[in-house]
Design a protein around this motif. Structure first.
Motif, short mmCIF file in Angstrom:
data_model
loop_
_atom_site.label_atom_id
_atom_site.label_comp_id
_atom_site.label_asym_id
_atom_site.label_seq_id
_atom_site.Cartn_x
_atom_site.Cartn_y
_atom_site.Cartn_z
N VAL A 6 38.71 31.83 40.18
CA VAL A 6 38.11 31.89 41.52
C VAL A 6 38.65 33.09 42.28
CG1 VAL A 6 37.97 30.72 43.76
CG2 VAL A 6 37.58 29.43 41.65
N ILE A 7 39.97 33.23 42.29
CA ILE A 7 40.58 34.36 43.00
C ILE A 7 40.12 35.67 42.37
CG2 ILE A 7 42.76 35.55 43.44
CD1 ILE A 7 44.03 32.77 43.86
N GLY A 8 40.09 35.73 41.05
CA GLY A 8 39.66 36.95 40.38
C GLY A 8 38.25 37.36 40.72
N ALA A 9 37.33 36.40 40.67
CA ALA A 9 35.93 36.70 41.00
C ALA A 9 35.79 37.13 42.45
CB ALA A 9 35.06 35.49 40.70
N ASN A 10 36.49 36.44 43.35
CA ASN A 10 36.42 36.80 44.76
C ASN A 10 37.05 38.16 45.02
OD1 ASN A 10 35.02 34.53 45.67
ND2 ASN A 10 36.88 33.35 45.90
N LEU A 11 38.16 38.44 44.38
CA LEU A 11 38.81 39.73 44.57
C LEU A 11 37.88 40.86 44.12
CD1 LEU A 11 41.25 41.41 45.35
CD2 LEU A 11 42.12 41.10 43.03
N LYS A 12 37.26 40.69 42.98
CA LYS A 12 36.34 41.72 42.49
C LYS A 12 35.17 41.91 43.46
CE LYS A 12 33.70 43.25 38.54
NZ LYS A 12 33.37 43.05 37.14
N ARG A 41 46.82 49.47 38.50
CA ARG A 41 45.40 49.20 38.28
C ARG A 41 45.23 48.08 37.26
NH1 ARG A 41 42.20 48.95 34.72
NH2 ARG A 41 43.58 49.97 33.26
N SER A 42 46.08 48.06 36.23
CA SER A 42 45.97 47.01 35.22
C SER A 42 46.30 45.64 35.79
CB SER A 42 46.82 47.33 33.99
OG SER A 42 48.18 47.39 34.32
N SER A 43 47.17 45.57 36.79
CA SER A 43 47.46 44.29 37.46
C SER A 43 46.22 43.79 38.17
CB SER A 43 48.59 44.46 38.48
OG SER A 43 49.77 44.92 37.89
N VAL A 44 45.54 44.69 38.89
CA VAL A 44 44.30 44.32 39.58
C VAL A 44 43.26 43.85 38.57
CG1 VAL A 44 42.39 45.16 41.02
CG2 VAL A 44 44.75 45.86 41.53
N ALA A 45 43.12 44.58 37.47
CA ALA A 45 42.15 44.19 36.43
C ALA A 45 42.47 42.82 35.86
CB ALA A 45 42.13 45.24 35.32
N ALA A 46 43.75 42.53 35.65
CA ALA A 46 44.14 41.22 35.11
C ALA A 46 43.82 40.10 36.09
CB ALA A 46 45.63 41.22 34.76
N VAL A 47 44.04 40.35 37.39
CA VAL A 47 43.70 39.33 38.40
C VAL A 47 42.19 39.11 38.40
CG1 VAL A 47 43.66 38.77 40.86
CG2 VAL A 47 45.71 39.79 39.85
N GLU A 48 41.42 40.19 38.42
CA GLU A 48 39.96 40.07 38.46
C GLU A 48 39.41 39.34 37.24
OE1 GLU A 48 38.29 43.93 39.18
OE2 GLU A 48 38.89 43.91 41.29
N ALA A 49 40.07 39.48 36.12
CA ALA A 49 39.63 38.81 34.89
C ALA A 49 40.13 37.37 34.80
CB ALA A 49 40.12 39.59 33.67
N GLY A 50 40.94 36.94 35.77
CA GLY A 50 41.46 35.58 35.76
C GLY A 50 42.59 35.38 34.78
N ARG A 51 43.21 36.48 34.33
CA ARG A 51 44.29 36.40 33.33
C ARG A 51 45.69 36.44 33.94
NH1 ARG A 51 41.41 40.77 31.16
NH2 ARG A 51 43.24 42.02 31.58
N LYS A 52 45.81 36.74 35.22
CA LYS A 52 47.13 36.83 35.85
C LYS A 52 47.33 35.64 36.78
CE LYS A 52 49.90 39.92 38.84
NZ LYS A 52 51.15 39.42 38.35
N THR A 53 48.41 34.91 36.54
CA THR A 53 48.77 33.81 37.43
C THR A 53 49.50 34.39 38.62
OG1 THR A 53 48.95 32.28 35.57
CG2 THR A 53 50.06 31.65 37.62
N LEU A 54 49.06 34.02 39.81
CA LEU A 54 49.65 34.55 41.04
C LEU A 54 50.58 33.51 41.66
CD1 LEU A 54 46.39 36.02 42.62
CD2 LEU A 54 48.16 37.25 41.35
N ASP A 55 51.69 33.98 42.19
CA ASP A 55 52.53 33.06 42.95
C ASP A 55 52.04 33.05 44.39
OD1 ASP A 55 53.78 35.23 44.34
OD2 ASP A 55 55.41 35.32 42.89
N PHE A 56 52.59 32.15 45.19
CA PHE A 56 52.12 31.96 46.56
C PHE A 56 52.24 33.25 47.37
CE2 PHE A 56 52.81 30.56 51.00
CZ PHE A 56 51.58 29.95 51.21
N LYS A 57 53.36 33.94 47.23
CA LYS A 57 53.57 35.19 47.97
C LYS A 57 52.49 36.21 47.62
CE LYS A 57 56.77 39.05 48.36
NZ LYS A 57 58.02 39.64 47.87
N GLU A 58 52.15 36.33 46.34
CA GLU A 58 51.12 37.28 45.93
C GLU A 58 49.77 36.92 46.53
OE1 GLU A 58 52.39 38.95 41.59
OE2 GLU A 58 51.90 36.81 41.71
N VAL A 59 49.43 35.65 46.55
CA VAL A 59 48.15 35.22 47.11
C VAL A 59 48.09 35.57 48.60
CG1 VAL A 59 46.69 33.23 47.65
CG2 VAL A 59 47.78 33.40 45.41
N ILE A 60 49.15 35.28 49.33
CA ILE A 60 49.17 35.55 50.77
C ILE A 60 49.09 37.05 51.04
CG2 ILE A 60 50.56 35.38 52.88
CD1 ILE A 60 49.19 32.75 51.95
#
Length: 78
Positions: free
Chosen positions: A12-18, A44-63
């Motif tokens: 969900v976060i990945g799709a919304n971020l993209k 850039r690869s961190s952003v790509a991993a989030v957008e693909a739903g492959r990176k688990t984010l901690d609370f601080k990163e989400v905020i």
């Protein structure tokens, strides 16, 4: 009415971020630069991993990510 499949929180976060990044006409590199400006050590690869739903984010990163893209509601919608 059938329940709608939502996906994992990461998906969900990945799709919304993209969607938000593309709506703002930012490249993944530009978003990575903005993320470093708020304290995230992302490339850039961190952003790509989030957008693909492959990176688990901690609370601080989400905020911190939400501050870049327009709020927590936008990032978590859906």
């Amino acid at each position: 009415m059938a329940a709608q499949a939502v996906g994992t929180l990461e998906e969900v976060i990945g799709a919304n971020l993209k969607r938000l990044r593309e709506g703002a006409k930012l490249s993944q590199d530009e978003l990575a630069n903005a993320s470093r400006g708020v304290g995230l050590n992302w490339s850039r690869s961190s952003v790509a991993a989030v957008e693909a739903g492959r990176k688990t984010l901690d609370f601080k990163e989400v905020i911190l990510l939400a501050t870049i893209v327009g709020g927590l509601g936008e990032l978590l919608s859906g």
